[in-house]
Design an enzyme around this catalytic site. Sequence first.
Site, PDB file in Angstrom:
ATOM      1  N   ASN A 147       0.814  -1.210   0.000  1.00  7.01           N
ATOM      2  CA  ASN A 147       0.000   0.000   0.000  1.00  7.01           C
ATOM      3  C   ASN A 147       0.852   1.266   0.000  1.00  7.01           C
ATOM      4  OD1 ASN A 147      -1.940   1.965   0.353  1.00  7.01           O
ATOM      5  ND2 ASN A 147      -3.113   0.818   1.856  1.00  7.01           N
ATOM      6  N   ASP A 148       1.340   1.646   1.168  1.00  6.88           N
ATOM      7  CA  ASP A 148       2.015   2.943   1.288  1.00  6.88           C
ATOM      8  C   ASP A 148       3.213   3.095   0.346  1.00  6.88           C
ATOM      9  OD1 ASP A 148       0.246   3.776   3.248  1.00  6.88           O
ATOM     10  OD2 ASP A 148       1.404   2.790   4.825  1.00  6.88           O
ATOM     11  N   VAL A 149       3.895   1.987   0.063  1.00  8.00           N
ATOM     12  CA  VAL A 149       5.113   2.090  -0.759  1.00  8.00           C
ATOM     13  C   VAL A 149       4.788   2.340  -2.231  1.00  8.00           C
ATOM     14  CG1 VAL A 149       6.509   0.677   0.781  1.00  8.00           C
ATOM     15  CG2 VAL A 149       5.255  -0.416  -1.075  1.00  8.00           C
ATOM     16  N   TYR A 163      -0.365   1.340   6.782  1.00 14.26           N
ATOM     17  CA  TYR A 163       0.123   1.689   8.105  1.00 14.26           C
ATOM     18  C   TYR A 163       0.226   3.176   8.319  1.00 14.26           C
ATOM     19  CZ  TYR A 163       0.940  -2.416  10.803  1.00 14.26           C
ATOM     20  OH  TYR A 163       0.753  -3.498  11.574  1.00 14.26           O
ATOM     21  N   ALA A 164       0.474   3.923   7.236  1.00 18.87           N
ATOM     22  CA  ALA A 164       0.598   5.362   7.394  1.00 18.87           C
ATOM     23  C   ALA A 164      -0.769   5.983   7.669  1.00 18.87           C
ATOM     24  CB  ALA A 164       1.215   5.980   6.145  1.00 18.87           C
TER      25      ALA A 164
END
Lengths: 536, 125
Positions: free
Chosen positions: A463-465, A502-503
């Site tokens: 996700n965030d990456v 997570y962010a």
Amino acid sequence: MNSKTNTSFLINFLDKNLETISWGLYVVAAVLFIQGLRLMNSPKTARKGNKVSIIGMLLAVFVALFTTGYNKFETAVGLYAVLAGGIIGIVLGVLLGKNTKMTSMPQLVSLFNTVGGGAAALVAINDIINPAIQSFPKSGQAHGFVEVGTGVYNNTVLTFTPDNLAMIGKIDHVALITAILGIFIGCITFTGSLIAAGKLQGILSGNAIKMPGCIIINILCIVGALITGIMIFTNALHLKLFPEIVKLFPEIVHSIPLWKLVLLFAGFALVLGIAFVLPIGGADMPVVISVLNACTGTAVAMTGFVINNVVMIVAGALVGAAGAILSQLMAKAMNRSLVSVLVGGFGNSTKISDADSGFSQQLKETSADDLAIQMIYAKKVIIAPGYGLAVAGAQHEIAELTNLLEEKGVEVQFAIHPVAGRMPGHMNVLLAEASIPYEKLLDLDDANSQLIQADVALVVGANDVTNPAARRKGSSISGMPILNVDEAKNVTVIKRGQGKGYAGIENELYGLPQTSMLYGDAKKMVAEVVLAIKEL
Amino acid sequence: MSPTVIAITLFVLALIIGIAIIGRVPTTLHTPLMSGANSIHGVVLIGVIIVAGHINSPSSAIIIFLASFFGTLNVVGGYVVTDRMLEMFKPKKSQEIDSDTKITTEPISISVEVITQEAQKKGNK
């Protein structure tokens, strides 16, 4: 006759040179550790490197057992304690090591780190509260922080009398300080790694747990540890260092037995370990484990100082350096300073981004069949795996998909973000388990140069990456290097649900016109795609 | 020179060696490396054994028992897991040819020998 003189010669020789010989063999073991780590540079020699390091460990343990046995264990209890603990450790170690799933590797490593730190702390604790005069009886040379004297320390409670002060004579201050440091670092690692393992296993919430009084607890523990640490120092040294202060409170300082002080000190460090890791979010756990790994290494080296053992000092320092470098690499990959990771998770800065990304995204859903067709007619497919793949355990399905596509002449590569998953190289290990050749795994820079040419980018549980928001300012992940998945012609995201990463922010990738979503468990969805390709 | 000074020298030199070696490990191997380094700090077991030679109270017997358990778990578990991870790091082809973990150049050199031997046999005939 000959054999008799031979053995007596041997005993004589050992009596005189045992210390030198064991020192030399410890050096050999230390060199084997260095060589082992060096061989881990390349995937081809890595396994051999691990074996070299095992040989070093066996040698060191053998030498330690032999020299200690040769000089006679003072009591048989010592030998039994080591053997009993060792056997339980071996059985449990093999069971855990062999049977734990590859997806749970990070928490297992963290657990082994926990016990390593614990062992280092225990040895240091024992050295302070039961400071036997650790001399080689035959050579009469002492090691440990007491250099001369006999028997005075056999009581666990040290009382201040002019007599034993005179007998103690010289005391190695540095060894005492390192023992105290060893307890401190070892205890922090013990609880810290345990909490990290708990978070990764899902026993504890992976979110950054914010306690209102956290800073106060931290400060109290640091102050408490500082005071008790100094008290241990002065108490063990029989107050030679601060006579003026001691004169002010002689009753207090003299009335607390040393072992109580040490337990209090260890207690502060243990709480500090918990308070240190709890507020850090699950996404940062790789960095935390790496830092704690370095800490254990340092604690072991400190304990090595106390008993003046070369292999413990060298190996401890090696591990300390490894953990430090790894932590730095990890933090760098996330474009954050190590300090900001350790101070607290993403939680602090997310408020800003929630406000500015308040738009609702138009998401497009796709099906396994559509994805299958899209990939078969592609020239180049790049798969970006993430933690979702690890959770679902989808690596074998991914491998099957890769093989099928390659049979059809499609080029398949993997884009590995340095912090994808929960440990550095977590994805690499998983994909290697499914025997995907490591040549297919691209690191961040290579992946981004290839993604421009890719027809299909398949994001599996990452996700965030992949969030393009990182490229502009004002988002909480701004500046973090990402995989430029959005540059591929078509993007499909396999994702369990509509939750955030997570962010804790929306992924702007999902709203782009070239992106379609495939909701479901990674393992199940990839299996469906594989089935669809087979049926085509 | 006092043992402490020598010990500090060793520590500093080992740190430098560690940084020099580890700085070059590729990302692919970071997890096994962390795991491998993790098992190496199990050398604390040596300290446990040495200290066990001088046990002089029940409390230290308990401490040594626990420390020995922790240390061995760290060493054994760490090495088993690292080996399991590294076992999977094999290029596809060599995995099919040879399940042994010898250096990959070996099978090649053997096969060259075999070829030359066979060639010689044919020549003899």
